[in-house]
Enzyme design. Structure first.
Site, short mmCIF file in Angstrom:
data_model
loop_
_atom_site.label_atom_id
_atom_site.label_comp_id
_atom_site.label_asym_id
_atom_site.label_seq_id
_atom_site.Cartn_x
_atom_site.Cartn_y
_atom_site.Cartn_z
N HIS A 245 0.76 -1.18 0.03
CA HIS A 245 -0.03 0.10 0.16
C HIS A 245 0.84 1.24 -0.11
O HIS A 245 0.62 2.19 -0.86
CB HIS A 245 -0.89 -0.05 1.19
CG HIS A 245 -1.90 1.09 1.48
ND1 HIS A 245 -3.01 1.41 1.32
CD2 HIS A 245 -1.11 2.36 2.30
CE1 HIS A 245 -3.45 2.51 1.51
NE2 HIS A 245 -2.37 3.25 2.00
N GLU A 246 1.76 1.26 0.87
CA GLU A 246 2.67 2.52 0.87
C GLU A 246 3.49 2.71 -0.14
O GLU A 246 3.80 3.87 -0.86
CB GLU A 246 3.53 2.19 2.26
CG GLU A 246 2.87 2.25 3.64
CD GLU A 246 2.01 3.46 3.76
OE1 GLU A 246 2.22 4.57 3.09
OE2 GLU A 246 0.91 3.46 4.32
N HIS B 60 1.71 4.47 -3.09
CA HIS B 60 1.78 5.96 -2.80
C HIS B 60 2.97 6.45 -3.55
O HIS B 60 2.77 7.57 -4.31
CB HIS B 60 1.83 6.36 -1.55
CG HIS B 60 0.27 6.07 -0.63
ND1 HIS B 60 -0.70 6.69 -1.48
CD2 HIS B 60 0.13 5.65 0.29
CE1 HIS B 60 -1.61 6.38 -0.51
NE2 HIS B 60 -1.22 5.77 0.58
N GLU C 106 -6.22 6.97 -0.87
CA GLU C 106 -6.13 5.80 0.03
C GLU C 106 -6.74 4.74 -0.49
O GLU C 106 -6.32 3.41 -0.39
CB GLU C 106 -6.58 6.11 1.24
CG GLU C 106 -5.93 7.06 2.17
CD GLU C 106 -4.40 6.49 2.48
OE1 GLU C 106 -4.28 5.35 2.56
OE2 GLU C 106 -3.45 7.56 2.54
#
Length: 308
Positions: free
Chosen positions: A144-145, A148, A221
């Site tokens: 997930h990070e 980004h 997100e």
């Protein structure tokens, strides 16, 4: 977006472009309006340049500032071999450069990515999240990070969050001009009117930048959840991690949550105790919305392919 194997998202690209365009136009309009109102073009321009300089400094040092705010430190492969190993595998899978790796010594279970570009990015986790998640859940959070970083939305969020600060500085400079040089020779009534105009303009700019960044934050997100889940092919593990992180927030003292509240927009889950309302002011979509999306991805991945 950088060319990686993360699932592309044209909606995120369009939203980031729109937010940057609107905030840039808003800032130009603010400076012009205050030039007219204060009748001190030189002062408004000086304050505007100073404001932009501060925004540039915040963007340029965003990784350092975020790490300091979280009392985090960069760790080497020798210091955190398992964490580096996970990020190595995910970066190879995503075909992207490896960011720096950081660890924050705090009990709050969370993670974030920051940095002005993929080359300056850092992915940081807390010791609290390392203790609470199993290996597959942590890998899902790291994916997930990393998404980004690949989507470059960290950079856009950093710039966008500076808009309100810059607007406030420009407006305070205009107020100073109205009270001193810019307002000299006018009666008190006119000076008061100029101050009112400056205050209204400041509030409007801050409100618009506030809601624009919140809207972008919630969408990014969901995009990171989706991209990370498809990269690892384990959406259920990310769902499990989100539930653990959110549930564990209730056990964290409120004073500790408050110390990290400024970083909420960059966390994988907001450092808030208890359920939060899904409103225009929230930095994250609701947990239910995120879990529903991950459940749909799980169903999509479980569906037999052609010829199966």
């Amino acid at each position: 977006m950088a060319r990686t194997r993360f699932l592309p998202d044209s909606g995120l690209t369009a939203r980031m472009t729109l937010v940057m365009f609107l905030l840039g136009g808003l800032f130009v309009a603010l400076v012009v309006a205050l030039m007219v109102a204060v009748r001190s073009p030189g002062l408004a321009m000086i304050v505007g340049v100073v404001g932009l300089g501060i925004a540039f400094f915040q963007w340029w040092t965003s990784d350092t500032m975020a790490m300091r705010a979280m009392r985090a430190r960069e760790v080497s492969p020798q210091e955190a071999p398992e964490l580096h190993g996970m990020i190595d595998r995910l970066c190879a899978l995503a075909d992207m450069p490896k960011p720096r790796v950081g660890v924050a010594d705090m009990d709050i279970p969370n993670a974030f990515a920051t940095g002005r570009s993929p080359d300056r990015a850092v992915v940081c986790v807390t010791t609290g999240i390392l203790r609470r998640l199993d290996a597959e859940e942590l890998e899902a959070v790291l994916a997930h990070e990393l998404s980004h970083v690949a989507h470059r939305d960290v950079m856009v969020m950093t710039i966008a969050s500076s808009a309100g600060i810059v607007a406030g500085m420009v407006t305070r400079g205009a107020q100073f001009g109205a009270l001193s040089g810019g307002g000299r020779g006018r009666n008190d009534k006119n000076s008061g009117a100029l101050l009112l105009v400056a205050l209204v303009v400041s509030l409007v700019v801050y409100a618009i930048s506030f809601f624009l960044t919140r809207l972008l934050s919630r969408y990014r997100e969901l995009c990171a959840d989706r991209a990370g889940a498809y990269l690892t092919m384990k959406p259920a593990k990310l769902a499990s991690a989100l539930q653990k992180i959110t549930g564990e927030m209730a056990s964290i003292p409120q004073r500790d949550l408050r110390t990290t509240s400024a970083m909420n927009a960059f966390f994988i889950a907001p450092a808030i105790s208890g359920a939060s309302l899904s409103t225009l002011t929230s930095t994250h979509p609701s947990l239910e919305q995120r879990l529903e999306q991950l459940a749909r991805i799980q169903a999509d991945l479980s569906r037999p392919g052609p010829g199966a």
